[in-house]
Scaffold this active site. Structure first.
Site, short mmCIF file in Angstrom:
data_model
loop_
_atom_site.label_atom_id
_atom_site.label_comp_id
_atom_site.label_asym_id
_atom_site.label_seq_id
_atom_site.Cartn_x
_atom_site.Cartn_y
_atom_site.Cartn_z
N HIS A 84 0.86 -1.18 0.00
CA HIS A 84 0.00 0.00 0.00
C HIS A 84 0.89 1.24 0.00
O HIS A 84 1.89 1.28 0.73
CB HIS A 84 -0.91 0.03 1.23
CG HIS A 84 -1.73 1.28 1.31
ND1 HIS A 84 -2.89 1.45 0.58
CD2 HIS A 84 -1.56 2.43 2.02
CE1 HIS A 84 -3.39 2.64 0.82
NE2 HIS A 84 -2.61 3.26 1.69
N ASP A 163 -16.01 1.57 4.98
CA ASP A 163 -14.88 2.46 4.75
C ASP A 163 -15.15 3.37 3.57
O ASP A 163 -14.86 4.56 3.62
CB ASP A 163 -13.59 1.67 4.51
CG ASP A 163 -12.47 2.59 4.05
OD1 ASP A 163 -12.08 3.45 4.84
OD2 ASP A 163 -12.03 2.47 2.90
N ARG A 170 -15.73 11.75 5.20
CA ARG A 170 -14.56 12.46 5.75
C ARG A 170 -14.05 13.50 4.77
O ARG A 170 -13.67 14.60 5.16
CB ARG A 170 -13.44 11.44 6.05
CG ARG A 170 -13.70 10.62 7.31
CD ARG A 170 -12.78 9.41 7.37
NE ARG A 170 -11.38 9.79 7.41
CZ ARG A 170 -10.36 9.01 7.05
NH1 ARG A 170 -10.61 7.77 6.64
NH2 ARG A 170 -9.13 9.44 7.11
N SER A 185 -8.92 2.79 7.82
CA SER A 185 -9.28 2.80 6.40
C SER A 185 -8.31 1.95 5.58
O SER A 185 -8.73 1.10 4.79
CB SER A 185 -9.29 4.25 5.90
OG SER A 185 -9.57 4.30 4.52
N LYS A 189 -9.14 -2.59 4.40
CA LYS A 189 -9.13 -3.07 3.01
C LYS A 189 -8.11 -4.18 2.81
O LYS A 189 -8.36 -5.17 2.15
CB LYS A 189 -8.83 -1.90 2.07
CG LYS A 189 -10.07 -1.06 1.79
CD LYS A 189 -9.75 0.15 0.93
CE LYS A 189 -9.20 1.28 1.78
NZ LYS A 189 -9.22 2.59 1.09
#
Lengths: 435, 435
Positions: A84, A163, A170, A185, A189
């Site tokens: 990520h 999310d 948000r 968040s 995932k």
């Protein structure tokens, strides 16, 4: 009707109290069922922004996000790994890392996002490939990964829908920059997609969301501890985002750069970062016994053509046209090419990577709104990094676009994003630290 | 479309920046027009809770609240005055103050609220009078005040609708307890109704929203300075709410206590507070030259029967049955009366006035939700104040209700709200300070 009092829960968080796992679960469940309205969720998010979440609360929130949708469970014999990135300018690492890792035996179920604001998104880059499909049901996604060792898809409503909905809220309520919310968040995932090994490229600098290493260290601790509570092995690489990554910024241009990398023509910085991140996954997954071995495996995956073949396999499996590997014009065409020339010579002192990202939105290389359209061919090739020396009139780079007037404006903006110094400037490290 | 970016405004407040008058006005206007959704307003309210509003921002917000509706302008020759209480248990002062002040020549356009939670509301008390109407258009309200010197009505959508809508949102998002938001909410109503002189009964203690004098002083400064920016003279009286006020708690019972007061039978504490608050309005409005004179005027208004006659005039003008002044049974009947007896003797050390208010909701003397129905006759007569001495078995008071089982539970709860000490306990001052 909620079996909690939402106002009391918001009040408790406002007063700095920790919320129980049961109450967090109930709040999220009722929100997703429509029993708790958006305005109570946004009040809670702002209270969380100010009061924070402790490690236990983050794990509870992550669990609640996961519970809002399906979970992918891969067969035990697969070594499931993912990367990520917190987002940067010119960050096409996933396009190399995923096929390299898959060609070396890792299973990579990669769920990526779209570009927004100054940062690009892996999904947009992939969609510059004609026919490439990114929306799959969880079962199809799992089957692709099991068959090909990798699939590169977009977030669906089936996985962690809470999310997705809360992130959108948000975004419009100024509650994005909360370490606890960011952690839940990201991690929800990566856990729901079935990854056991995760490496996070935590970017720091002018083109990143994190301005400094201090805040990034705080976030990385939360990411690692949250992963641990779900038996996920998380490693963090802190990387420098003061210079755009690689040469290309823009969807088709970055795709070309990635393909060239896999053909054996990597750039210095993307090679350092791709190797660092991929090696950590190979080590974590037990496929390499040492860093040395991992680096060798990665070199060979590229030099042997295995990684490029894997990319071709993925493109074909996901409906894309594999001819793009040889005919780059299929990825996107541009009618306008304008060089960006240095107006003063000297050493590059600073690059406003964020301003570059925003400038490129004007030629549709990126978007400000989720609904904005993309011109896949548009973008920039940007040569110098911080510390590099340019003569006056030497090229900083080149703008590729389909709109002459906007392209000229982008040239102006990008030139302004580079600051030069007559005195030598020290080059910066790409990898700032690891954890 | 808003001519401001709501997210940027929320972000600025989140970061502790002051918001310009223009941006506050635009945010409120667009919210009222439906262009800014509830979830952005609630995020802003929570950011305000944490970061506060400075005096200029509070004045701007007050102005925006006022601008959202009509404004009442009385003829210049009227001396327009009003009182506001921050809410307590057994607080029926308005029912005496309004007719006394009006009988002495002040114009009193009093807009009151309903009871909610542990506190009662003047509107509910008035509605125990059969036929008494509390909903009037601003023009009718103004005409009533000009003709009778006083009108006692409920908040309408015509005056400060922004406050009404935002207050309802604060109530369900745990953003009530913000001094800036409280100030704008109180002051906008009192300015839009046309009052030039305002006295605020700022209650402190177990039955009040303010737990201590420190916080109350902070609020009072904001109230006075906000009034000043609208040329309104504001005085603040800090009063003790550790013991319920007077004898009665409950709508018809409090109405009876108020009528008895005006018949010349005041209780000690209600007389002190009514006199203090009314005198300040007479002095501020220039109708009395000294406190001594003001107090004498108030005494005479009661002893002469002028104040009672004014109450009768108001009741008749607003459609109420004036026979209630002599036949209290018209206000509400109860079939159950149970004494509350002290289980241990001693000096009253503490009274949980809030618990008393909540207990009485069970017999419908109050309500938890705006939509809950009220039993006007239900309530309690509560005798001892802090420092009073009771023998074991002596009555603390009496519960009036129409539900035997609930009444018995209330007896138990109210008994538990009183703490006794074998050692003498000092009696407390009712007026803690003034400003």
């Amino acid at each position: 009707m909620p079996n909690i009092n939402p106002v009391e829960l918001i009040l408790a968080k406002r007063e700095g109290k920790a919320i129980s796992a049961k109450d967090i679960a109930s709040f999220i469940e009722n929100y997703m069922a429509g029993a708790i309205p958006e305005y109570q969720m946004s009040a809670l998010l702002m209270a969380i922004f100010f009061q924070g979440l402790d490690a236990r609360e983050i794990a509870s929130l992550t669990q609640s996000y996961i519970d809002s949708g399906q979970i992918i469970k891969f067969p035990a014999e697969l070594i499931v790994a993912d990367k990520h990135s917190t987002g940067g300018v010119g960050d096409k690492i996933s396009l190399m890392l995923a096929p390299i890792a898959a060609s070396l035996g890792l299973a990579v179920p990669m769920i990526s996002g779209r570009g927004l604001g100054h940062t690009g998104g892996t999904l947009d880059k992939l969609e510059s490939i004609p026919g490439f499909r990114t929306q799959y049901a969880p079962e199809e996604f799992q089957a692709l990964v099991e068959k090909h060792g990798c699939a590169l898809i977009g977030q669906s409503d089936a996985l962690v829908p809470a999310d997705k909905r809360i992130y959108a809220l948000r975004d419009v309520t100024a509650t994005v920059e909360s370490l606890g919310l960011i952690t839940a968040s990201i991690m929800s995932k990566k856990i729901a997609e079935g990854s056991e090994h995760l490496v996070i490229d935590l970017k720091i600098g002018s083109g990143a969301f994190m301005p400094d290493l201090g805040k990034a260290r705080e976030l990385s601790k939360l990411l690692v501890s949250t992963g641990a509570s779900f038996s996920q092995k998380v490693q963090v690489v802190f990387s420098n985002m003061n210079s755009p990554l690689g040469l290309a910024v823009g969807n088709a241009l970055e795709m070309v750069e990635a393909i060239e990398y896999l053909k054996g023509n990597p750039l210095r910085d993307t090679k350092i970062l791709t190797t660092e991140l991929t090696a950590r996954l190979l080590l974590s997954g037990g496929l390499a016994a040492s860093e040395r071995e991992a680096v060798d495996m990665i070199q060979t995956a590229v030099s042997s053509g295995k990684a490029l073949a894997k990319l071709e396999e993925i493109i074909t499996a996901q409906g894309g046209d594999p001819r793009v590997l040889d005919d780059y014009s299929l990825l996107g065409k541009t009618s306008v090419k304008i060089p960006v020339l240095a107006e003063t010579g000297g050493y590059v002192k600073a690059i406003d990577a964020r301003a570059i990202g925003y400038a490129l939105v004007r030629i549709k290389a990126g978007r400000m709104q989720v609904s904005d359209s993309i011109d896949y061919g548009a973008g920039a090739l940007l040569i110098p990094k911080i510390g590099d020396c340019l003569e006056k009139g030497e090229p900083i780079g080149e703008i590729h676009a389909n709109d002459q007037a906007q392209a000229e404006e982008v040239v102006r903006l990008i030139r302004a994003a580079y600051t030069f110094s007559p005195e030598p400037i020290e080059k910066e490290e790409l990898i700032l630290d690891t954890m």
